[in-house]
Design a protein around this motif. Structure first.
Motif, PDB file in Angstrom:
ATOM      1  N   ASN A 225      -2.200  -5.069 -21.254  1.00  0.00           N
ATOM      2  CA  ASN A 225      -2.919  -6.631 -21.165  1.00  0.00           C
ATOM      3  C   ASN A 225      -1.824  -7.391 -20.158  1.00  0.00           C
ATOM      4  N   ALA A 226      -0.715  -6.751 -19.682  1.00  0.00           N
ATOM      5  CA  ALA A 226       0.179  -7.266 -18.962  1.00  0.00           C
ATOM      6  C   ALA A 226      -0.218  -7.821 -17.575  1.00  0.00           C
ATOM      7  N   THR A 227      -0.036  -8.836 -17.040  1.00  0.00           N
ATOM      8  CA  THR A 227      -0.221  -9.173 -15.658  1.00  0.00           C
ATOM      9  C   THR A 227       0.733  -9.419 -14.802  1.00  0.00           C
ATOM     10  N   VAL A 228       2.046  -9.420 -15.279  1.00  0.00           N
ATOM     11  CA  VAL A 228       3.339  -9.477 -14.392  1.00  0.00           C
ATOM     12  C   VAL A 228       4.442  -8.576 -15.017  1.00  0.00           C
ATOM     13  N   PHE A 229       5.079  -7.855 -13.997  1.00  0.00           N
ATOM     14  CA  PHE A 229       6.167  -6.963 -14.560  1.00  0.00           C
ATOM     15  C   PHE A 229       7.504  -7.199 -13.894  1.00  0.00           C
ATOM     16  N   GLU A 248      22.629   1.624  -5.258  1.00  0.00           N
ATOM     17  CA  GLU A 248      22.167   0.626  -5.890  1.00  0.00           C
ATOM     18  C   GLU A 248      22.386   0.887  -7.401  1.00  0.00           C
ATOM     19  N   LYS A 249      22.930  -0.263  -8.262  1.00  0.00           N
ATOM     20  CA  LYS A 249      23.442   0.177  -9.525  1.00  0.00           C
ATOM     21  C   LYS A 249      22.260  -0.721 -10.435  1.00  0.00           C
ATOM     22  N   TYR A 250      21.272  -0.252 -10.949  1.00  0.00           N
ATOM     23  CA  TYR A 250      20.039  -1.210 -11.769  1.00  0.00           C
ATOM     24  C   TYR A 250      19.915  -2.457 -11.150  1.00  0.00           C
ATOM     25  N   VAL A 251      19.784  -2.599  -9.955  1.00  0.00           N
ATOM     26  CA  VAL A 251      19.578  -4.077  -9.621  1.00  0.00           C
ATOM     27  C   VAL A 251      18.289  -4.717  -9.684  1.00  0.00           C
ATOM     28  N   SER A 252      18.099  -5.917  -9.964  1.00  0.00           N
ATOM     29  CA  SER A 252      16.976  -6.402 -10.350  1.00  0.00           C
ATOM     30  C   SER A 252      16.323  -6.683  -9.002  1.00  0.00           C
ATOM     31  N   LEU A 253      14.851  -6.325  -9.286  1.00  0.00           N
ATOM     32  CA  LEU A 253      14.092  -6.756  -7.925  1.00  0.00           C
ATOM     33  C   LEU A 253      13.007  -7.822  -8.446  1.00  0.00           C
ATOM     34  N   GLY A 254      13.178  -8.448  -9.525  1.00  0.00           N
ATOM     35  CA  GLY A 254      12.291  -9.785  -9.676  1.00  0.00           C
ATOM     36  C   GLY A 254      10.915  -9.172 -10.394  1.00  0.00           C
ATOM     37  N   GLU A 255      10.148 -10.313 -10.199  1.00  0.00           N
ATOM     38  CA  GLU A 255       8.810  -9.861 -10.706  1.00  0.00           C
ATOM     39  C   GLU A 255       7.738  -9.468  -9.688  1.00  0.00           C
ATOM     40  N   TYR A 256       6.735  -8.542 -10.400  1.00  0.00           N
ATOM     41  CA  TYR A 256       5.649  -8.153  -9.420  1.00  0.00           C
ATOM     42  C   TYR A 256       4.456  -8.349 -10.252  1.00  0.00           C
ATOM     43  N   LYS A 257       3.445  -9.015  -9.571  1.00  0.00           N
ATOM     44  CA  LYS A 257       2.115  -9.320 -10.414  1.00  0.00           C
ATOM     45  C   LYS A 257       1.221  -8.023 -10.189  1.00  0.00           C
ATOM     46  N   VAL A 258       0.471  -7.989 -11.074  1.00  0.00           N
ATOM     47  CA  VAL A 258      -0.776  -6.856 -11.250  1.00  0.00           C
ATOM     48  C   VAL A 258      -1.755  -7.503 -10.327  1.00  0.00           C
ATOM     49  N   GLU A 259      -2.188  -6.947  -9.042  1.00  0.00           N
ATOM     50  CA  GLU A 259      -3.166  -7.422  -8.397  1.00  0.00           C
ATOM     51  C   GLU A 259      -4.289  -6.288  -8.036  1.00  0.00           C
ATOM     52  N   ASP A 260      -5.379  -6.404  -8.048  1.00  0.00           N
ATOM     53  CA  ASP A 260      -6.451  -5.174  -7.967  1.00  0.00           C
ATOM     54  C   ASP A 260      -6.170  -4.154  -8.865  1.00  0.00           C
ATOM     55  N   GLY A 261      -5.891  -4.280 -10.021  1.00  0.00           N
ATOM     56  CA  GLY A 261      -5.683  -3.195 -11.006  1.00  0.00           C
ATOM     57  C   GLY A 261      -4.254  -2.466 -10.655  1.00  0.00           C
ATOM     58  N   GLY A 262      -3.330  -3.078  -9.890  1.00  0.00           N
ATOM     59  CA  GLY A 262      -1.982  -2.272  -9.848  1.00  0.00           C
ATOM     60  C   GLY A 262      -0.984  -2.988  -9.327  1.00  0.00           C
ATOM     61  N   ILE A 263       0.111  -2.285  -9.031  1.00  0.00           N
ATOM     62  CA  ILE A 263       1.367  -2.884  -8.575  1.00  0.00           C
ATOM     63  C   ILE A 263       1.555  -1.891  -7.249  1.00  0.00           C
ATOM     64  N   VAL A 264       1.920  -2.581  -6.004  1.00  0.00           N
ATOM     65  CA  VAL A 264       2.427  -1.956  -4.916  1.00  0.00           C
ATOM     66  C   VAL A 264       3.881  -2.071  -4.740  1.00  0.00           C
ATOM     67  N   LEU A 265       4.692  -0.988  -4.350  1.00  0.00           N
ATOM     68  CA  LEU A 265       6.041  -1.152  -4.122  1.00  0.00           C
ATOM     69  C   LEU A 265       6.485  -0.146  -3.182  1.00  0.00           C
ATOM     70  N   THR A 266       7.440  -0.602  -2.654  1.00  0.00           N
ATOM     71  CA  THR A 266       8.262   0.351  -1.483  1.00  0.00           C
ATOM     72  C   THR A 266       9.316   1.050  -2.240  1.00  0.00           C
ATOM     73  N   ALA A 267       9.296   2.309  -2.280  1.00  0.00           N
ATOM     74  CA  ALA A 267      10.221   3.181  -3.171  1.00  0.00           C
ATOM     75  C   ALA A 267      11.253   3.812  -2.366  1.00  0.00           C
ATOM     76  N   PRO A 268      12.555   3.313  -2.194  1.00  0.00           N
ATOM     77  CA  PRO A 268      13.629   3.848  -1.274  1.00  0.00           C
ATOM     78  C   PRO A 268      13.645   5.228  -1.457  1.00  0.00           C
ATOM     79  N   ALA A 269      14.100   6.101  -0.529  1.00  0.00           N
ATOM     80  CA  ALA A 269      14.585   7.450  -0.701  1.00  0.00           C
ATOM     81  C   ALA A 269      15.672   7.529  -1.842  1.00  0.00           C
ATOM     82  N   PHE A 276       9.106  -3.340 -16.617  1.00  0.00           N
ATOM     83  CA  PHE A 276       8.872  -3.825 -17.648  1.00  0.00           C
ATOM     84  C   PHE A 276       7.835  -4.814 -18.020  1.00  0.00           C
ATOM     85  N   ALA A 277       6.895  -4.818 -18.870  1.00  0.00           N
ATOM     86  CA  ALA A 277       5.779  -6.005 -18.861  1.00  0.00           C
ATOM     87  C   ALA A 277       6.385  -7.245 -19.612  1.00  0.00           C
ATOM     88  N   LYS A 278       6.178  -8.386 -18.857  1.00  0.00           N
ATOM     89  CA  LYS A 278       6.504  -9.687 -19.300  1.00  0.00           C
ATOM     90  C   LYS A 278       5.714 -10.349 -20.392  1.00  0.00           C
TER      91      LYS A 278
END
Length: 278
Positions: A225-229, A248-269, A276-278
């Motif tokens: 049911n989460a809309t933000v992670f 990078e050592k467990y750096v915070s990337l902030g919050e991602y909103k669930v849009e159109d049923g999912g989350i889009v991210l760019t995953a570095p090599a 984590f659900a908020k």
């Protein structure tokens, strides 16, 4: 010492009485440790247990190392659930634990190996290879030199890259949570998901990129049911020549909103990103 399947089975039957006589009746019985799940399932250990009803009933926990070896030869060892599956046909309640698995080069491959143990071997718990190391105590040198911490002979310690990658998965998968269905249409992307399952822990998922280049990924979410992670990331370039280098050592990337049923991210090599659900 060589432990053939027949000897393991005899010990599975012998030890409960010995433990009870020593006042250790609450200690359970395992079949010991093969070096990987392929060997456990194909070297005769499962058949020996299945052919001996008394041994099968004495078994409390299925165990093996969970090392992965993907090339055919002496050290071949795929993540394979066949042995676990066959025992669970007779004893559905049995859990399976990995009692050691590789830190790889303390990089994203470490989490990919855990992904294989969870989703392919179908284990319930993972214990990594020696999380705390004292290198001089290894005769001939440690064959798997990764760790979370290294302790020196003068009492000092070093937090190593393995700690941060391990944190990415252990903060997400907590006691009594459930492994959730997850899949990825790219063999260099691995997704691990944990459902809250009535605990106070949030739904969580992990995206691992073992590719040599960054990847844009859309994760479609169902059953939460989460809309933000909230996201955290650890990265180590796959071509790093220094095993202890980390980007990078467990750096915070902030919050991602669930849009159109999912989350889009760019995953570095070489990155592992935990949501984590908020």
């Amino acid at each position: 010492m060589y432990w053939p399947p027949e000897l393991v089975t005899e010990f599975v039957k012998l030890m409960p009485g010995k433990l009870k006589a020593a006042g250790l009746g609450e200690v359970g019985i395992t079949p010991g440790e093969t070096s990987n799940w392929y060997r456990f399932g194909t070297w005769g250990y499962v058949e020996a247990l299945l052919n001996d009803e008394n041994a099968l009933q004495e078994l409390d926990l299925i165990t093996s190392h969970g090392f992965y070896g993907g090339y055919y030869g002496r050290w071949f060892g795929e993540h394979k659930s066949a042995g676990i599956d066959r025992l669970r046909e007779k004893r559905p309640e049995l859990h399976a634990w990995v009692t050691s698995t590789s830190w790889s080069n303390m990089d994203a491959y470490n989490i990919k190996e855990m992904h294989g143990n969870i989703y392919t071997a179908k284990v319930n718990a993972i214990i990594p290879w020696a999380g705390i190391q004292r290198p001089p105590h290894w005769v001939g040198g440690d064959p798997n030199p990764g760790s979370a911490f290294t302790v020196s002979e003068d009492g000092n310690y070093t937090i190593r890259p393995g700690y941060y990658f391990y944190k990415q998965i252990t903060r997400a998968g907590q006691l009594s949570m459930a492994v959730a269905q997850a899949s990825a249409m790219d063999s260099e992307i691995a997704v691990i998901a944990f459902a809250s399952n009535g605990t106070n822990n949030p739904d969580a998922f992990i995206v691992t990129n073992i590719d040599m280049k960054e990847q844009k990924v859309k994760v479609f979410l169902k059953g939460t049911n989460a809309t933000v992670f909230e996201a955290f990331r650890t990265t180590k370039l796959p071509d790093a020549t220094d095993i202890d280098k980390i980007d990078e050592k467990y750096v915070s990337l902030g919050e991602y909103k669930v849009e159109d049923g999912g989350i889009v991210l760019t995953a570095p090599a070489g990155s592992v990103t935990t949501f984590f659900a908020k």
